[in-house]
Design a protein around this motif. Structure first.
Motif, PDB file in Angstrom:
ATOM      1  N   VAL A   1     -20.159  21.524 -11.692  1.00  9.00           N
ATOM      2  CA  VAL A   1     -19.391  22.672 -11.204  1.00  9.00           C
ATOM      3  C   VAL A   1     -18.504  23.175 -12.332  1.00  9.00           C
ATOM      4  O   VAL A   1     -17.729  22.411 -12.904  1.00  9.00           O
ATOM      5  N   VAL A   2     -18.626  24.462 -12.653  1.00  8.03           N
ATOM      6  CA  VAL A   2     -17.773  25.128 -13.640  1.00  8.03           C
ATOM      7  C   VAL A   2     -17.133  26.316 -12.941  1.00  8.03           C
ATOM      8  O   VAL A   2     -17.836  27.194 -12.432  1.00  8.03           O
ATOM      9  N   ASN A   3     -15.802  26.346 -12.900  1.00 11.88           N
ATOM     10  CA  ASN A   3     -15.087  27.452 -12.262  1.00 11.88           C
ATOM     11  C   ASN A   3     -14.146  28.070 -13.287  1.00 11.88           C
ATOM     12  O   ASN A   3     -13.138  27.485 -13.655  1.00 11.88           O
ATOM     13  N   SER A   4     -14.488  29.271 -13.761  1.00 13.37           N
ATOM     14  CA  SER A   4     -13.661  29.946 -14.754  1.00 13.37           C
ATOM     15  C   SER A   4     -12.762  31.014 -14.142  1.00 13.37           C
ATOM     16  O   SER A   4     -12.172  31.814 -14.862  1.00 13.37           O
TER      17      SER A   4
ATOM     18  N   THR B   1     -37.689  25.236 -10.612  1.00 12.20           N
ATOM     19  CA  THR B   1     -38.224  25.734  -9.345  1.00 12.20           C
ATOM     20  C   THR B   1     -37.632  25.004  -8.141  1.00 12.20           C
ATOM     21  O   THR B   1     -37.389  25.599  -7.100  1.00 12.20           O
ATOM     22  N   ASP B   2     -37.396  23.705  -8.275  1.00 12.93           N
ATOM     23  CA  ASP B   2     -36.883  22.914  -7.155  1.00 12.93           C
ATOM     24  C   ASP B   2     -35.392  22.617  -7.268  1.00 12.93           C
ATOM     25  O   ASP B   2     -34.828  21.893  -6.433  1.00 12.93           O
ATOM     26  N   ALA B   3     -34.733  23.165  -8.270  1.00  6.23           N
ATOM     27  CA  ALA B   3     -33.290  22.955  -8.452  1.00  6.23           C
ATOM     28  C   ALA B   3     -32.733  24.150  -9.227  1.00  6.23           C
ATOM     29  O   ALA B   3     -32.447  24.065 -10.414  1.00  6.23           O
ATOM     30  N   MET B   4     -32.606  25.271  -8.520  1.00  6.71           N
ATOM     31  CA  MET B   4     -32.156  26.500  -9.160  1.00  6.71           C
ATOM     32  C   MET B   4     -30.694  26.384  -9.574  1.00  6.71           C
ATOM     33  O   MET B   4     -29.921  25.658  -8.954  1.00  6.71           O
ATOM     34  N   LEU B   5     -30.328  27.079 -10.647  1.00  6.65           N
ATOM     35  CA  LEU B   5     -28.929  27.141 -11.043  1.00  6.65           C
ATOM     36  C   LEU B   5     -28.233  28.088 -10.082  1.00  6.65           C
ATOM     37  O   LEU B   5     -28.619  29.253  -9.943  1.00  6.65           O
ATOM     38  N   LYS B   6     -27.212  27.577  -9.396  1.00  6.94           N
ATOM     39  CA  LYS B   6     -26.544  28.333  -8.338  1.00  6.94           C
ATOM     40  C   LYS B   6     -25.252  28.938  -8.878  1.00  6.94           C
ATOM     41  O   LYS B   6     -24.441  28.234  -9.475  1.00  6.94           O
TER      42      LYS B   6
ATOM     43  N   ASP C   1     -25.927  20.839  -5.018  1.00  9.63           N
ATOM     44  CA  ASP C   1     -26.337  21.883  -4.089  1.00  9.63           C
ATOM     45  C   ASP C   1     -25.263  22.956  -3.942  1.00  9.63           C
ATOM     46  O   ASP C   1     -25.520  24.025  -3.387  1.00  9.63           O
ATOM     47  N   ALA C   2     -24.035  22.672  -4.411  1.00  4.81           N
ATOM     48  CA  ALA C   2     -22.968  23.663  -4.373  1.00  4.81           C
ATOM     49  C   ALA C   2     -23.135  24.640  -5.534  1.00  4.81           C
ATOM     50  O   ALA C   2     -23.988  24.460  -6.397  1.00  4.81           O
ATOM     51  N   SER C   3     -22.299  25.693  -5.567  1.00  6.56           N
ATOM     52  CA  SER C   3     -22.349  26.629  -6.686  1.00  6.56           C
ATOM     53  C   SER C   3     -22.054  25.898  -7.981  1.00  6.56           C
ATOM     54  O   SER C   3     -21.061  25.174  -8.089  1.00  6.56           O
ATOM     55  N   ASN C   4     -22.903  26.103  -8.983  1.00  4.36           N
ATOM     56  CA  ASN C   4     -22.719  25.436 -10.269  1.00  4.36           C
ATOM     57  C   ASN C   4     -21.744  26.168 -11.170  1.00  4.36           C
ATOM     58  O   ASN C   4     -20.976  25.538 -11.898  1.00  4.36           O
ATOM     59  N   VAL C   5     -21.794  27.509 -11.154  1.00  2.00           N
ATOM     60  CA  VAL C   5     -20.925  28.298 -12.033  1.00  2.00           C
ATOM     61  C   VAL C   5     -20.281  29.413 -11.236  1.00  2.00           C
ATOM     62  O   VAL C   5     -20.976  30.198 -10.567  1.00  2.00           O
ATOM     63  N   MET C   6     -18.943  29.493 -11.325  1.00  2.00           N
ATOM     64  CA  MET C   6     -18.183  30.549 -10.670  1.00  2.00           C
ATOM     65  C   MET C   6     -17.333  31.262 -11.711  1.00  2.00           C
ATOM     66  O   MET C   6     -16.797  30.621 -12.615  1.00  2.00           O
ATOM     67  N   GLY C   7     -17.224  32.579 -11.601  1.00  2.00           N
ATOM     68  CA  GLY C   7     -16.435  33.337 -12.565  1.00  2.00           C
ATOM     69  C   GLY C   7     -16.847  34.793 -12.577  1.00  2.00           C
ATOM     70  O   GLY C   7     -17.459  35.291 -11.624  1.00  2.00           O
ATOM     71  N   ASP C   8     -16.525  35.487 -13.675  1.00  2.00           N
ATOM     72  CA  ASP C   8     -16.841  36.908 -13.793  1.00  2.00           C
ATOM     73  C   ASP C   8     -18.214  37.083 -14.443  1.00  2.00           C
ATOM     74  O   ASP C   8     -19.219  37.185 -13.770  1.00  2.00           O
ATOM     75  N   HIS C   9     -18.275  37.081 -15.756  1.00  2.00           N
ATOM     76  CA  HIS C   9     -19.557  37.187 -16.453  1.00  2.00           C
ATOM     77  C   HIS C   9     -20.088  35.794 -16.780  1.00  2.00           C
ATOM     78  O   HIS C   9     -19.320  34.885 -17.091  1.00  2.00           O
TER      79      HIS C   9
END
Length: 195
Positions: A9-12, A54-59, A31-39
């Motif tokens: 998890v990365v939250n910028s 395919t079986d583990a998309m970057l969220k 399964d949670a959001s992996n990256v949160m932020g603007d760009h």
């Protein structure tokens, strides 16, 4: 990073995020959001690299994305609305052993989703495809299959630039409308589906 980057998890916050792998892939672990932020700027330059799987998309939960990957393809799942366009120059300050900082990491502006593999972009809100500022007039350049799916209730896809699946299949799907700007080309080598 030199090798594969596995993202928890990365939250910028309201800032931007750049993730680079020079010799590996960029993968997801939760399964949670992996990256949160603007760009969000994603760059995996190895010839066989992937961004997500395919079986583990970057969220993601971001406003704008650009990505470069190898034959492994690009697999992104956005929580709500997202725009494919240019991500601006991203710089970072590195902390030194004496506690001071120096700007030592600068990632250049990047545009589009570009890969020698497949592209799968899912979103719970609208998807907007812009060509950014690299002057190639396209938002997706894939040598494999392409799926763009705005699957949230009432979600639209706005196509404002070239989408290319080279010699493969191209599917654009929306819960509500697909809007294509005039004179925009969608390039599919085999089947083109607008759903």
């Amino acid at each position: 990073a030199q090798e594969t980057v596995t993202v928890g998890v990365v939250n910028s916050g309201t800032a931007s995020t750049s993730i680079t792998s020079e010799e590996g892939s960029i993968l997801a672990t939760t399964d949670a959001s992996n990256v949160m932020g603007d760009h969000l700027r994603l760059n995996a330059v190895a010839s066989d690299s992937s961004i997500g799987q395919t079986d583990a998309m970057l969220k993601t939960d971001v406003n704008r994305v650009s990505a470069v990957a190898g034959t492994g393809g690009i697999y992104l799942s956005e929580n709500d609305a997202i725009t494919v366009s240019n991500t601006e120059v991203i710089s970072a300050n590195r902390v030194q052993t004496d506690g001071t900082t120096v700007t030592s990491l600068v990632d250049a502006m990047q545009s589009d989703l570009t890969t020698t593999g497949d592209v799968v972009l899912l979103a719970g809100g609208d998807i907007t495809l812009n060509h950014g500022r690299d002057f190639d007039a396209q938002s997706i350049d894939a040598q494999g299959h392409v799926l763009v799916d705005a699957n949230g209730a009432g979600s639209d896809v706005f196509i404002n630039s070239l989408v290319s699946a080279d010699q493969h299949n191209l599917t654009i799907s929306a819960d509500q409308d697909i809007q294509v700007e005039s004179n925009i080309l969608m390039d599919a080598g085999t089947d083109l589906v607008l759903d």
